[in-house]
Design a protein around this motif. Structure first.
Motif, PDB file in Angstrom:
ATOM      1  N   THR A   1       0.881  -8.894   4.386  1.00  0.00           N
ATOM      2  CA  THR A   1       1.372  -8.129   5.526  1.00  0.00           C
ATOM      3  C   THR A   1       0.196  -7.400   6.169  1.00  0.00           C
ATOM      4  OG1 THR A   1       1.819  -6.037   4.361  1.00  0.00           O
ATOM      5  CG2 THR A   1       3.539  -7.746   4.288  1.00  0.00           C
ATOM      6  N   MET A   2       0.310  -7.126   7.463  1.00  0.00           N
ATOM      7  CA  MET A   2      -0.784  -6.494   8.190  1.00  0.00           C
ATOM      8  C   MET A   2      -1.080  -5.109   7.622  1.00  0.00           C
ATOM      9  SD  MET A   2      -1.207  -6.311  12.304  1.00  0.00           S
ATOM     10  CE  MET A   2      -2.797  -5.957  13.070  1.00  0.00           C
ATOM     11  N   VAL A   3      -0.022  -4.337   7.356  1.00  0.00           N
ATOM     12  CA  VAL A   3      -0.209  -2.992   6.814  1.00  0.00           C
ATOM     13  C   VAL A   3      -0.788  -3.050   5.404  1.00  0.00           C
ATOM     14  CG1 VAL A   3       0.977  -0.888   6.084  1.00  0.00           C
ATOM     15  CG2 VAL A   3       1.595  -1.968   8.243  1.00  0.00           C
ATOM     16  N   GLY A   4      -0.273  -3.953   4.572  1.00  0.00           N
ATOM     17  CA  GLY A   4      -0.754  -4.050   3.197  1.00  0.00           C
ATOM     18  C   GLY A   4      -2.230  -4.388   3.112  1.00  0.00           C
ATOM     19  N   VAL A   5      -2.654  -5.385   3.885  1.00  0.00           N
ATOM     20  CA  VAL A   5      -4.059  -5.790   3.883  1.00  0.00           C
ATOM     21  C   VAL A   5      -4.939  -4.656   4.402  1.00  0.00           C
ATOM     22  CG1 VAL A   5      -5.739  -7.358   4.924  1.00  0.00           C
ATOM     23  CG2 VAL A   5      -3.573  -8.255   4.052  1.00  0.00           C
ATOM     24  N   HIS A   6      -4.510  -4.034   5.501  1.00  0.00           N
ATOM     25  CA  HIS A   6      -5.319  -2.951   6.087  1.00  0.00           C
ATOM     26  C   HIS A   6      -5.459  -1.776   5.124  1.00  0.00           C
ATOM     27  CE1 HIS A   6      -6.986  -0.071   8.850  1.00  0.00           C
ATOM     28  NE2 HIS A   6      -5.923   0.710   8.747  1.00  0.00           N
ATOM     29  N   GLN A   7      -4.357  -1.343   4.528  1.00  0.00           N
ATOM     30  CA  GLN A   7      -4.409  -0.183   3.647  1.00  0.00           C
ATOM     31  C   GLN A   7      -5.192  -0.473   2.370  1.00  0.00           C
ATOM     32  OE1 GLN A   7      -3.596   2.885   4.328  1.00  0.00           O
ATOM     33  NE2 GLN A   7      -2.855   2.318   6.353  1.00  0.00           N
ATOM     34  N   MET A   8      -5.138  -1.705   1.876  1.00  0.00           N
ATOM     35  CA  MET A   8      -5.952  -2.042   0.710  1.00  0.00           C
ATOM     36  C   MET A   8      -7.435  -1.996   1.079  1.00  0.00           C
ATOM     37  SD  MET A   8      -5.869  -5.347  -1.869  1.00  0.00           S
ATOM     38  CE  MET A   8      -4.581  -4.757  -2.970  1.00  0.00           C
ATOM     39  N   ARG A   9      -7.783  -2.462   2.281  1.00  0.00           N
ATOM     40  CA  ARG A   9      -9.178  -2.378   2.728  1.00  0.00           C
ATOM     41  C   ARG A   9      -9.628  -0.925   2.843  1.00  0.00           C
ATOM     42  NH1 ARG A   9     -10.737  -4.879   7.979  1.00  0.00           N
ATOM     43  NH2 ARG A   9     -12.842  -4.774   7.154  1.00  0.00           N
ATOM     44  N   VAL A  10      -8.751  -0.062   3.377  1.00  0.00           N
ATOM     45  CA  VAL A  10      -9.084   1.358   3.495  1.00  0.00           C
ATOM     46  C   VAL A  10      -9.355   1.956   2.115  1.00  0.00           C
ATOM     47  CG1 VAL A  10      -8.164   3.633   4.116  1.00  0.00           C
ATOM     48  CG2 VAL A  10      -7.832   1.689   5.658  1.00  0.00           C
ATOM     49  N   ALA A  11      -8.516   1.612   1.151  1.00  0.00           N
ATOM     50  CA  ALA A  11      -8.698   2.125  -0.204  1.00  0.00           C
ATOM     51  C   ALA A  11     -10.009   1.637  -0.813  1.00  0.00           C
ATOM     52  CB  ALA A  11      -7.519   1.706  -1.086  1.00  0.00           C
TER      53      ALA A  11
END
Length: 554
Positions: A238-248
């Motif tokens: 998912t777009m949110v999942g991938v983005h938030q994992m990258r942020v972490a």
């Protein structure tokens, strides 16, 4: 095994034993079916440290009702995603969670066993609420719940609650109907609740890692928590999942790099290698970055194309863009799934947990401050010690930011650079601003320190240059797609129009770079001035106390 996926959107309400449910008329214009009774029993599974529960994931084996089977519920932007698998054949029924469901949360389970942690039995009365066309819109449930916790110190409990769940969240006006049913419930005497049955059964959970021991541990814990919170969604690309994992991951890399000396001292004599962890995080970030870039490009191009008529961006060009981007996103998504399903990823998560467990065990460690401590002299010393450590990290990152900013502005002023060269130079500044923002965000709000302006300035510069970088990536993809379209004998005029739109956007955005970068430097100096003032005030207060002690001693 067939796995069915649905989206669960519901409202929950606490209600006492004797409160009657809303009358059917209260649900108008929805019409209630005849009530149906179900006897439900569910056993919940988790790891020994309750990793699933901590990350708002539930795995249960339910018997009874229309949806008997294994249920895995995952957090989502709206509601929860529920994966459903059938029960095994024969008696006793299969008590081992299906591998297909475990794979969806492999980063949380990490090759550990899943054992029963609670049982929840439920006498449920269901009213199906239909619209005037006879379509089922909401299931209203009156639940009488009894629970038993299997974890240490667990207990039994019982209560009554109501639930209202959308049958199809995508149906027009469904959410308006849910809001109306919620109003009917509260009018009948119920209280809105946000706690799940399992959360009420288990009660408050202790922290996985003690907070307040060290700013480094707190930062690592927060980022590892975020990474694992979004692990299931990233596996589903998912777009949110991938983005938030990258942020972490960026946060973890920044913390490990900023406090490399402290972590090196604390991992001496162990098998933990912070440098090796950094390398693995960088590789994982690159895999996630591929699909994230395509998702962002898709979003930007879709928005741009919608603003042009067919005689500028032809239907053929629109089709070409759609096919190319869907193919590339699918290919990049498969790489993400493969990476997160690998032993290499699970080994990385194990090492991150090990690193968090030793962080804060060195000379910088302190006992966590209690509310009483904060009011005492010793407590204030602990707080200042933690602040001092974070501020040293801020100073390190600002020096790197300042060096890169100075070099970039010198080159922009003295060299005849192309747009691509200017974008590359400012991208390096963005990365340094991002690292600085990460460190300043770890500082708690304080009356002594002027922190907010630096946070705001870093956010502004990071956002502006992030838009430039998104434009760069979009143009790169337009070039690739244009080459393929040209090879197929298709017109590339529309692609050229989109390319020039993005190019102009980047040119205009970069015009404000120097002032935005200068705002970061000014805000840092403002923070530094407040630090000096606070230090003088502390010294002055200390002198007064010493003078008073001497006077009292006489």
């Amino acid at each position: 095994m067939t796995i069915n996926e649905t989206v669960e959107v519901e409202s929950k309400f606490e209600v006492d034993e004797h409160t009657p449910p809303p009358s059917p008329d209260a649900f108008a214009p929805l019409v209630a079916d005849t009530p149906v009774q179900h006897e439900l029993s569910a056993v919940y599974f988790d790891t020994a440290d309750l990793s699933l529960t901590r990350h708002k994931v539930t795995l249960r084996r339910r018997t009874g009702g229309d949806d008997e089977g294994w249920h895995l519920k995952l957090p989502a932007r709206e509601g929860r995603v529920e994966l459903h698998a059938p029960l095994g054949e024969g008696e006793p029924r299969d008590e081992v969670p299906p591998q297909e469901l475990i794979a969806a949360v492999a980063g949380l389970v990490r090759r550990r066993t899943l054992d029963p942690i609670a049982r929840i039995d439920n006498q449920r009365q269901v009213l199906t609420l239909r619209d005037p066309d006879g379509v089922a819109v909401i299931e209203f449930c009156d639940d009488r719940v009894s629970t038993r916790s299997f974890i240490a110190g667990g207990a039994t409990a019982g209560w009554r609650e109501w639930e209202a769940e959308l049958v199809d969240p995508a149906r027009p006006n469904a959410h308006d109907h849910l809001a109306a049913v919620a109003t009917a419930c509260t009018d009948a005497g119920a209280t809105t609740s946000s706690s799940s049955k399992l959360a009420r059964t288990l009660g408050p959970l202790p922290e996985a890692y003690e907070r307040g021991v060290s700013p480094v541990r707190d930062a690592l814990t927060q980022d590892l928590q975020q990474l694992l919170d979004h692990d299931p969604a990233a596996r589903r690309v998912t777009m949110v999942g991938v983005h938030q994992m990258r942020v972490a991951i960026r946060g973890l890399r920044s913390t490990i790099s900023t406090y490399a000396d402290e972590l090196a001292a604390e991992t001496t004599g162990t098998d933990i290698a912070p440098a090796g962890i950094l390398d693995e995080l960088k590789i994982l970030a690159a895999v996630l970055g591929k699909v994230r870039d395509i998702q962002v490009v898709d979003e930007r191009i879709t928005s741009l194309v919608a603003g042009y008529p067919d005689n500028v961006v032809s239907p053929q060009t629109r089709h070409r863009l759609r096919v190319e981007l869907d193919f590339e996103e699918d290919r990049a998504g498969k790489r993400v799934t493969a990476a997160l399903n690998s032993d290499r990823y699970l080994d990385l998560i194990d090492r991150l947990h090990e690193l968090v467990s030793v962080a804060g065990t060195g000379s910088a460690a302190t006992e966590p401050a209690t509310a009483e401590d904060e009011k005492s002299t010793q407590g204030r010393k602990k707080r200042r010690s933690r602040e001092s450590m974070i501020l040293r990290g801020v100073d390190r990152q600002f020096r790197e930011f300042s060096t890169v900013r100075t070099r970039t502005e010198r080159d922009l002023a003295s060299l005849d650079l192309t747009l691509a060269q200017r974008e590359e130079l400012t991208h390096v500044v963005r990365k340094r601003a991002k690292a600085l923002r990460r460190n300043i965000s770890a500082l708690p709000n304080s009356d002594d320190l002027t922190v907010a302006p630096l946070r705001t300035a870093c956010d502004r510069l990071h956002t502006v240059l992030g838009e430039v970088q998104d434009s760069v990536t979009t143009r790169q993809w337009i070039r690739r797609i244009a080459r393929r379209a040209e090879s197929a004998g298709e017109s590339t005029f529309g692609l050229g129009v989109i390319f020039e739109h993005e190019r102009g956007f980047s040119e205009r955005t970069l015009e404000g770079f120097e002032s935005d970068a200068a705002a970061v430097t000014a805000a840092y100096h403002e923070l530094s001035a407040s630090r000096r003032t606070a230090q003088k005030r502390t010294k002055k207060t200390g002198k007064k106390k010493n003078k008073k002690k001497k006077s009292d001693g006489k």
